[in-house]
Design a protein around this motif. Structure first.
Motif, PDB file in Angstrom:
ATOM      1  N   MET A 694       0.829  -1.202   0.000  1.00 18.78           N
ATOM      2  CA  MET A 694       0.000   0.000   0.000  1.00 18.78           C
ATOM      3  C   MET A 694       0.865   1.254   0.000  1.00 18.78           C
ATOM      4  O   MET A 694       0.549   2.248  -0.667  1.00 18.78           O
ATOM      5  N   ALA A 695       1.971   1.216   0.736  1.00 22.60           N
ATOM      6  CA  ALA A 695       2.881   2.355   0.738  1.00 22.60           C
ATOM      7  C   ALA A 695       3.495   2.563  -0.642  1.00 22.60           C
ATOM      8  O   ALA A 695       3.664   3.695  -1.118  1.00 22.60           O
ATOM      9  N   GLU A 696       3.806   1.449  -1.304  1.00 24.14           N
ATOM     10  CA  GLU A 696       4.358   1.534  -2.653  1.00 24.14           C
ATOM     11  C   GLU A 696       3.319   2.089  -3.625  1.00 24.14           C
ATOM     12  O   GLU A 696       3.624   2.927  -4.480  1.00 24.14           O
ATOM     13  N   ARG A 697       2.064   1.642  -3.487  1.00 24.64           N
ATOM     14  CA  ARG A 697       0.994   2.130  -4.366  1.00 24.64           C
ATOM     15  C   ARG A 697       0.728   3.617  -4.179  1.00 24.64           C
ATOM     16  O   ARG A 697       0.357   4.325  -5.129  1.00 24.64           O
ATOM     17  N   ARG A 698       0.912   4.108  -2.955  1.00 27.69           N
ATOM     18  CA  ARG A 698       0.595   5.511  -2.658  1.00 27.69           C
ATOM     19  C   ARG A 698       1.844   6.372  -2.569  1.00 27.69           C
ATOM     20  O   ARG A 698       1.831   7.443  -1.961  1.00 27.69           O
ATOM     21  N   ALA A 699       2.923   5.885  -3.177  1.00 25.13           N
ATOM     22  CA  ALA A 699       4.192   6.611  -3.088  1.00 25.13           C
ATOM     23  C   ALA A 699       4.083   8.021  -3.655  1.00 25.13           C
ATOM     24  O   ALA A 699       4.595   8.988  -3.078  1.00 25.13           O
ATOM     25  N   LYS A 700       3.425   8.183  -4.811  1.00 24.28           N
ATOM     26  CA  LYS A 700       3.295   9.510  -5.427  1.00 24.28           C
ATOM     27  C   LYS A 700       2.430  10.432  -4.566  1.00 24.28           C
ATOM     28  O   LYS A 700       2.725  11.624  -4.401  1.00 24.28           O
ATOM     29  N   GLU A 701       1.329   9.869  -4.015  1.00 26.10           N
ATOM     30  CA  GLU A 701       0.479  10.661  -3.128  1.00 26.10           C
ATOM     31  C   GLU A 701       1.278  11.155  -1.925  1.00 26.10           C
ATOM     32  O   GLU A 701       1.170  12.334  -1.522  1.00 26.10           O
ATOM     33  N   ILE A 702       2.082  10.256  -1.358  1.00 13.65           N
ATOM     34  CA  ILE A 702       2.900  10.633  -0.199  1.00 13.65           C
ATOM     35  C   ILE A 702       3.903  11.722  -0.591  1.00 13.65           C
ATOM     36  O   ILE A 702       4.130  12.692   0.148  1.00 13.65           O
ATOM     37  N   GLY A 703       4.503  11.558  -1.783  1.00 10.54           N
ATOM     38  CA  GLY A 703       5.458  12.575  -2.260  1.00 10.54           C
ATOM     39  C   GLY A 703       4.808  13.944  -2.379  1.00 10.54           C
ATOM     40  O   GLY A 703       5.380  14.963  -1.960  1.00 10.54           O
ATOM     41  N   ILE A 704       3.621  14.010  -2.964  1.00 10.14           N
ATOM     42  CA  ILE A 704       2.910  15.288  -3.118  1.00 10.14           C
ATOM     43  C   ILE A 704       2.586  15.885  -1.746  1.00 10.14           C
ATOM     44  O   ILE A 704       2.753  17.084  -1.507  1.00 10.14           O
ATOM     45  N   ARG A 705       2.073  15.059  -0.816  1.00 11.83           N
ATOM     46  CA  ARG A 705       1.740  15.553   0.511  1.00 11.83           C
ATOM     47  C   ARG A 705       2.973  16.128   1.215  1.00 11.83           C
ATOM     48  O   ARG A 705       2.896  17.159   1.901  1.00 11.83           O
ATOM     49  N   LYS A 706       4.106  15.446   1.050  1.00 11.59           N
ATOM     50  CA  LYS A 706       5.322  15.948   1.699  1.00 11.59           C
ATOM     51  C   LYS A 706       5.773  17.272   1.091  1.00 11.59           C
ATOM     52  O   LYS A 706       6.213  18.180   1.792  1.00 11.59           O
ATOM     53  N   VAL A 707       5.640  17.393  -0.242  1.00 13.59           N
ATOM     54  CA  VAL A 707       6.004  18.653  -0.898  1.00 13.59           C
ATOM     55  C   VAL A 707       5.114  19.795  -0.396  1.00 13.59           C
ATOM     56  O   VAL A 707       5.553  20.938  -0.225  1.00 13.59           O
ATOM     57  N   LEU A 708       3.839  19.443  -0.113  1.00  7.67           N
ATOM     58  CA  LEU A 708       2.898  20.448   0.367  1.00  7.67           C
ATOM     59  C   LEU A 708       2.995  20.683   1.875  1.00  7.67           C
ATOM     60  O   LEU A 708       2.195  21.439   2.441  1.00  7.67           O
ATOM     61  N   GLY A 709       3.947  20.000   2.537  1.00  8.49           N
ATOM     62  CA  GLY A 709       4.211  20.308   3.936  1.00  8.49           C
ATOM     63  C   GLY A 709       3.791  19.269   4.952  1.00  8.49           C
ATOM     64  O   GLY A 709       3.870  19.512   6.161  1.00  8.49           O
ATOM     65  N   ALA A 710       3.323  18.098   4.521  1.00  9.33           N
ATOM     66  CA  ALA A 710       2.918  17.061   5.483  1.00  9.33           C
ATOM     67  C   ALA A 710       4.127  16.554   6.259  1.00  9.33           C
ATOM     68  O   ALA A 710       5.215  16.379   5.710  1.00  9.33           O
ATOM     69  N   THR A 711       3.947  16.327   7.561  1.00 10.77           N
ATOM     70  CA  THR A 711       5.026  15.799   8.396  1.00 10.77           C
ATOM     71  C   THR A 711       5.054  14.279   8.326  1.00 10.77           C
ATOM     72  O   THR A 711       4.108  13.638   7.843  1.00 10.77           O
ATOM     73  N   VAL A 712       6.141  13.720   8.859  1.00 14.95           N
ATOM     74  CA  VAL A 712       6.273  12.265   8.894  1.00 14.95           C
ATOM     75  C   VAL A 712       5.138  11.650   9.719  1.00 14.95           C
ATOM     76  O   VAL A 712       4.541  10.639   9.342  1.00 14.95           O
ATOM     77  N   THR A 713       4.827  12.278  10.869  1.00 12.26           N
ATOM     78  CA  THR A 713       3.758  11.763  11.732  1.00 12.26           C
ATOM     79  C   THR A 713       2.421  11.734  10.995  1.00 12.26           C
ATOM     80  O   THR A 713       1.658  10.760  11.093  1.00 12.26           O
ATOM     81  N   GLN A 714       2.124  12.779  10.278  1.00  8.77           N
ATOM     82  CA  GLN A 714       0.860  12.840   9.536  1.00  8.77           C
ATOM     83  C   GLN A 714       0.786  11.747   8.475  1.00  8.77           C
ATOM     84  O   GLN A 714      -0.262  11.129   8.272  1.00  8.77           O
ATOM     85  N   VAL A 715       1.898  11.512   7.783  1.00  5.91           N
ATOM     86  CA  VAL A 715       1.920  10.476   6.749  1.00  5.91           C
ATOM     87  C   VAL A 715       1.754   9.090   7.388  1.00  5.91           C
ATOM     88  O   VAL A 715       1.008   8.246   6.870  1.00  5.91           O
ATOM     89  N   VAL A 716       2.437   8.853   8.520  1.00  9.43           N
ATOM     90  CA  VAL A 716       2.323   7.566   9.202  1.00  9.43           C
ATOM     91  C   VAL A 716       0.883   7.312   9.641  1.00  9.43           C
ATOM     92  O   VAL A 716       0.330   6.218   9.465  1.00  9.43           O
TER      93      VAL A 716
END
Length: 794
Positions: A694-716
C-alpha cells in the motif's frame, strides 16, 4: 503446456521476490503447524490400535451413586471375571489386570523399586497382542512364580535382551523365574508394564461386586456379538451372585451399575477414576486441529490478500493474454500453477522446520513423535493433502478474481481495482487478527488458571515435605527408622500415613448413627500417626488433635468441614459415625477444608483416623529444613539404607507431586503459547507485506503531501488509520469468541478464575500494538523517503 505454465509461474514469482518470500514463509509456518499437529493427532487416535482384536475388546467399569455422590471408576471387582467366564456367552476371553504397588526387585547386588508390575491372568496374551521376543505366549504365565520382562527391563538388570529364559529375580523377596521377554509396550498404549506376573495366584482382598480397588477387567467379545445388552446382563448377574450386598446397598440408598467401555475409546474419552495412567482428552485434539486449520487459513489469507492487492499489476497481463486468444480456464490454470508452485516450495521449507521443531514440540507435548517420511503412508498422505489444499485454497480466489477482467477496459487504461476487492481484503485482515486475538486471550487465561491452581490455598503446607514410600516394608526396622528421623536436627516434624497425601483413594460408607437413618455417604479416609496434622500444617478448627494419652482415640475420627456438612452433623464433636458398615467412631476434631486432590474437583468429605499400635503405614512424611535440601536428603537415605538394605529408598516431594497434577494443563499452556506466537508471526507477515504494498501504491500521493508540507507523523497516521480501524473491529469480534470458548474450558475446574475485562483489553491492546509497530515500520519508511524519487517521472 504445463511446461509453459511452470516457466511463467517461476518468472512471476522471481519478479516479485519480496512478496514471494513473505507468502512462502507464511505458508511454511502454517504447514509446519499442520504437520506437527497432524502427527500428534494421528498418535492420539492410534492408542491401543496395535491389538489385532482391538475392536472386540471392552473394559468393565463400575458406577456408584451414594446419596448424590457419584463415582464412575475404571476398576471392577476380582469376582466379576470369574462369573462372566461361565455365565456370559458373549465373553470369549476375560483378563484381569492388577497394578501392584511399588515392589523391591533384586538381581545379584542390583536393587530397584519397580512401579510397573502387573499381575495378570494367563489369558492376557489371548486378549492383547503384545508380542514376545522370547518365550511361549501360551505357557509364559502358566506357572505361579513365572515372570515376563520387557526388553528395556531385561537390559537394565542383565545388560542384554536375549538368552534370559530360566534366570531368576527376587520380587518382593520371592523368587520368580523368567519365562518370557516382551517387546516394550508402544507409547500409544493406555497402560504400560515392565513386569508381568500371574494373577490367578493372588489372594482376593475385596470380595463383593462393588468393592473395587485398582484391578481392571477386560473382555474379548465373540465375533459378531452385540455389546449393547451386556451392561443390563452385568447388573442382573450382580443381583444374582452378590444378593446380600445388593440388598444392603438398596437399604442404604446406594445405587450401583456396570458398563463396558470400548478399548479404542479409553485414551481419549475416558474420564473415569482409577485409570492406569492419565488419559488424553478429545476436546484438546479438536482444539489443536482447529488451531492448525486457523493458522493455515491465516497463511493462505496472506496469499489471497497480496494477490488481489496486486490485481492492477496483473491486469494488463490478463488483458493481453485474453486478446491473443487465451481462455479464462487457461488463465485460471496459470494462476493455480503459481499458487501450487509456491505451496510446494513452502512444504519443502515446512518439512525442515517441522524436523527442527519436533524435539521441542515433543518435550512440550510429552511424546516421542516421528515424521516417518520413508515408511509411513499416512504421513505422506498428510503432506500431499496439505500441499494441494494449501495451493488450491490460496490460489482459487485470486485466479477467479484476476481472470474476470475485461481486456478492452484494461488495455485502454480504464481498469480500476474495485471496492469489492478492497472490502474482501479488509474482511481477510479482520479474520486474521480476530483469530490471533482469540488465541492470545486463550493463552493468557490458561496461564492465569494454572497460576491460580498452583497458588490456591490448599489448606496445608506442601513446601519442604518429603514423602518416603514403601515404609511398611521396613518391617521390624520400622519404629527404629521412624525414631531415627525424629532425632535429626534438620527434621522439623515427622509423621506416617497409609497413602501419599495427594493420592488418597481409600473411600468407604459412612453414616451418622444419631439420625436413625440408613442413608449413607462416601467418606475418604487416611490412617495417620499423632503428628500428621502438625507435619502437614492442617489446622484444627474445632475440637482437638489425636493424643497419645487418650487410648480411646484409636476409635476416633477427625473430619473436615465438608464431611460435617455431608453427614448433616449439627453438633459434630462427639458425634457417633458408623464407618465402613462395621465400626463406630466418635468425632474429636474438625479441620479446615483442604485439597488432597486436584482443584479440578470439589473438596470431598474426609476423615483422619489414628493408627493402631504397631500398625506399619506405607508412607512417611518428613518436614525438613530448607537450608541444604540435597544434604538432608542424602542423610535420610543413609538412615534408610542402614535400616533396610533390601528395600530401595523411594521418595518424592509433596510440592512436586502437586505440580504434577497440572502437567496436562502446563503442556496445553505451552502449546497454546507456541501456536499463538506462530499465528501472530503469520498475521504480522501478511500485514507487513500489505502495508509495504500500500505504501508503494501511494508513493506519489505521499510525495505530493510531503512537498505540500505534510510531516512524517501525519503520513504515518494516514497510512495506518485504515488498518487500525480493521484491527479494532477484529478486537470487538474476538472478545465474545474468546469469552465463550474459554468459559467452556474453565467449567472443567471446580475452582477457577473469573475472566476479567482487563485481560481481554490487554490481549487486544498487545496484538494491536504489535500490528501497529508492523505497519509503522513500512509507514515511516515511506514517509521519510525523498519525494523527488516518486515524483521525478510525473
Amino acid at each position: 503446456m504445463l511446461d509453459n505454465y511452470f516457466k511463467i509461474a517461476l518468472r512471476n514469482l522471481w519478479k516479485r521476490k519480496f512478496f514471494t518470500a513473505i507468502n512462502i514463509i507464511g505458508l511454511a509456518v502454517g504447514m509446519t503447524c499442520c504437520l506437527l499437529i497432524s502427527v500428534y493427532v494421528l498418535d492420539e487416535l492410534s492408542y491401543d490400535s496395535i491389538h489385532e482384536k482391538a475392536d472386540r475388546i471392552y473394559r468393565i467399569t463400575t458406577y456408584l451413586n451414594i446419596n448424590g455422590q457419584e463415582y464412575d471408576v475404571a476398576s471392577s471387582s476380582e469376582e466379576v471375571a470369574e462369573v462372566l467366564s461361565t455365565e456370559l456367552p458373549e465373553a470369549e476371553k476375560l483378563v484381569r489386570i492388577d497394578p501392584l504397588n511399588a515392589r523391591p526387585v533384586k538381581y545379584g547386588e542390583q536393587l530397584f523399586s519397580e512401579e510397573n508390575i502387573l499381575a495378570v491372568d494367563s489369558t492376557f496374551f489371548d486378549v492383547f497382542s503384545f508380542p514376545l521376543a522370547e518365550g511361549n505366549l501360551a505357557k509364559a504365565l502358566q506357572h505361579p512364580q513365572s515372570v515376563i520382562l520387557t526388553q528395556t527391563t531385561a537390559s537394565k538388570y542383565f545388560g542384554r535382551q536375549s538368552d534370559l529364559l530360566g534366570e531368576t529375580l527376587l520380587i518382593d523377596r520371592q523368587a520368580y523365574t523368567i519365562t518370557g521377554i516382551a517387546e516394550d509396550p508402544p507409547a500409544n498404549s493406555h497402560f504400560h508394564f515392565d513386569f508381568l506376573i500371574p494373577f490367578q495366584y493372588q489372594q482376593a482382598q475385596y470380595p463383593g461386586w462393588v468393592n473395587v480397588d485398582e484391578l481392571k477387567t477386560y473382555m474379548l467379545l465373540t465375533e459378531g456379538s452385540d455389546p449393547t445388552p451386556i451392561p443390563e446382563k452385568l447388573y442382573a448377574l450382580f443381583k444374582k451372585h452378590d444378593a446380600g450386598q445388593y440388598e444392603e446397598m438398596t437399604k442404604m440408598g446406594v445405587k450401583a451399575d456396570f458398563s463396558i467401555q470400548p478399548l479404542l475409546d479409553i485414551h481419549l474419552y475416558s474420564q473415569l477414576l482409577n485409570e492406569f495412567e492419565p488419559s488424553g482428552d478429545v476436546a484438546y485434539v479438536y482444539a489443536f486441529v482447529a488451531i492448525a486449520l486457523f493458522i493455515m487459513l491465516l497463511a493462505c489469507t496472506n496469499f489471497i490478500n497480496l494477490s488481489t492487492a496486486r490485481s492492477a499489476e496483473r491486469a494488463k497481463e490478463v488483458g493481453i493474454r485474453k486478446t491473443v486468444g487465451s481462455s479464462r480456464a487457461a488463465l485460471v490454470r496459470q494462476f493455480l500453477m503459481e499458487s501450487m508452485l509456491m505451496s510446494m516450495l513452502a512444504m519443502l521449507l515446512a518439512l525442515g522446520l517441522a524436523e527442527l521443531l519436533r524435539y521441542p514440540f515433543n518435550e512440550v507435548a510429552g511424546k516421542t513423535l516421528e515424521l516417518h517420511l520413508l515408511d509411513e503412508a499416512q504421513v505422506w498422505g498428510i503432506i500431499l493433502s496439505i500441499t494441494l489444499l494449501s495451493g488450491l485454497l490460496a490460489g482459487l480466489y485470486p485466479a477467479w478474481y484476476l481472470t474476470k477482467f475485461e481486456p478492452i477496459k484494461v488495455l485502454k487504461g480504464n481498469f480500476i481495482s474495485g471496492r469489492q476487492s478492497q472490502r474482501f481484503r479488509n474482511v481477510l485482515v479482520v479474520f486474521q487478527y480476530s483469530v490471533s486475538i482469540v488465541l492470545v486471550i486463550c493463552t493468557l487465561l490458561v496461564y492465569q488458571q494454572l497460576r491460580y491452581m498452583q497458588n490456591i490455598n490448599l489448606g496445608f503446607n506442601k513446601e519442604n515435605v518429603l514423602v518416603i514410600r514403601n515404609a511398611d516394608r521396613l518391617q521390624t526396622q520400622y519404629e527404629s527408622f521412624f525414631n531415627a528421623l525424629r532425632s535429626q536436627s534438620f527434621v522439623k516434624a515427622v509423621a506416617a500415613a497409609t497413602q501419599n497425601p495427594l493420592a488418597v483413594d481409600n473411600i468407604s460408607d459412612a453414616r451418622n448413627k444419631e439420625d436413625n437413618s440408613d442413608q449413607s455417604m462416601m467418606l475418604a479416609s487416611q490412617t495417620v500417626t499423632y503428628e500428621y496434622l502438625q507435619t502437614l500444617g492442617i489446622q484444627i478448627k474445632e475440637g482437638r488433635n489425636f493424643s497419645p494419652d487418650m487410648a480411646s482415640d484409636t476409635a476416633a475420627l477427625i473430619l473436615n468441614q465438608a464431611a460435617v456438612r455431608a453427614l448433616g452433623l449439627e453438633d459434630p464433636l462427639n458425634a457417633l459415625i458408623d464407618y465402613d458398615m462395621d465400626y463406630d467412631y466418635h468425632v474429636i476434631g474438625i479441620t479446615e477444608d483442604f485439597h488432597f486432590d486436584s482443584p479440578h474437583k470439589s473438596i470431598v468429605p474426609f476423615a483422619f483416623m489414628l493408627r493402631h499400635k504397631e500398625q506399619k503405614l506405607s508412607t512417611i512424611e518428613v518436614r525438613i529444613a530448607s537450608d541444604d535440601m540435597a544434604k538432608h536428603l542424602a542423610e535420610i537415605e543413609n538412615l534408610w539404607n542402614s535400616q533396610a538394605a533390601d528395600v530401595p529408598f523411594t521418595y518424592s516431594f509433596l510440592d512436586e507431586d502437586y505440580d504434577a497434577m497440572f502437567r496436562a494443563e502446563q503442556r496445553l499452556g505451552k502449546l497454546f503459547t507456541g501456536f499463538t506466537i506462530l499465528a501472530l508471526l503469520v498475521a504480522g507477515l501478511g500485514l507487513f507485506a500489505l502495508a509495504a504494498f500500500m505504501a508503494e501504491r501511494r508513493a506519489k500521493e505521499i510525495g505530493i503531501r510531503k512537498v505540500l508540507g505534510a510531516t512524517v507523523t501525519q503520513v504515518v497516521l494516514l497510512l495506518g488509520k485504515d488498518f487500525m480501524r480493521l484491527l479494532l473491529l477484529a478486537f470487538l469480534i474476538a472478545i465474545p469468541l474468546g469469552y465463550f470458548s474459554m468459559r467452556q474450558w474453565l467449567e472443567n475446574f471446580e475452582y477457577r478464575i473469573e475472566m476479567s475485562v482487563a485481560l481481554f483489553i490487554m490481549a487486544g491492546f498487545g496484538v494491536m500494538l504489535i500490528a501497529w509497530l508492523t505497519i509503522s515500520f513500512q509507514s515511516v519508511k515511506a514517509a521519510t523517503a525523498n519525494p523527488v524519487d516518486s515524483l521525478r517521472n510525473e
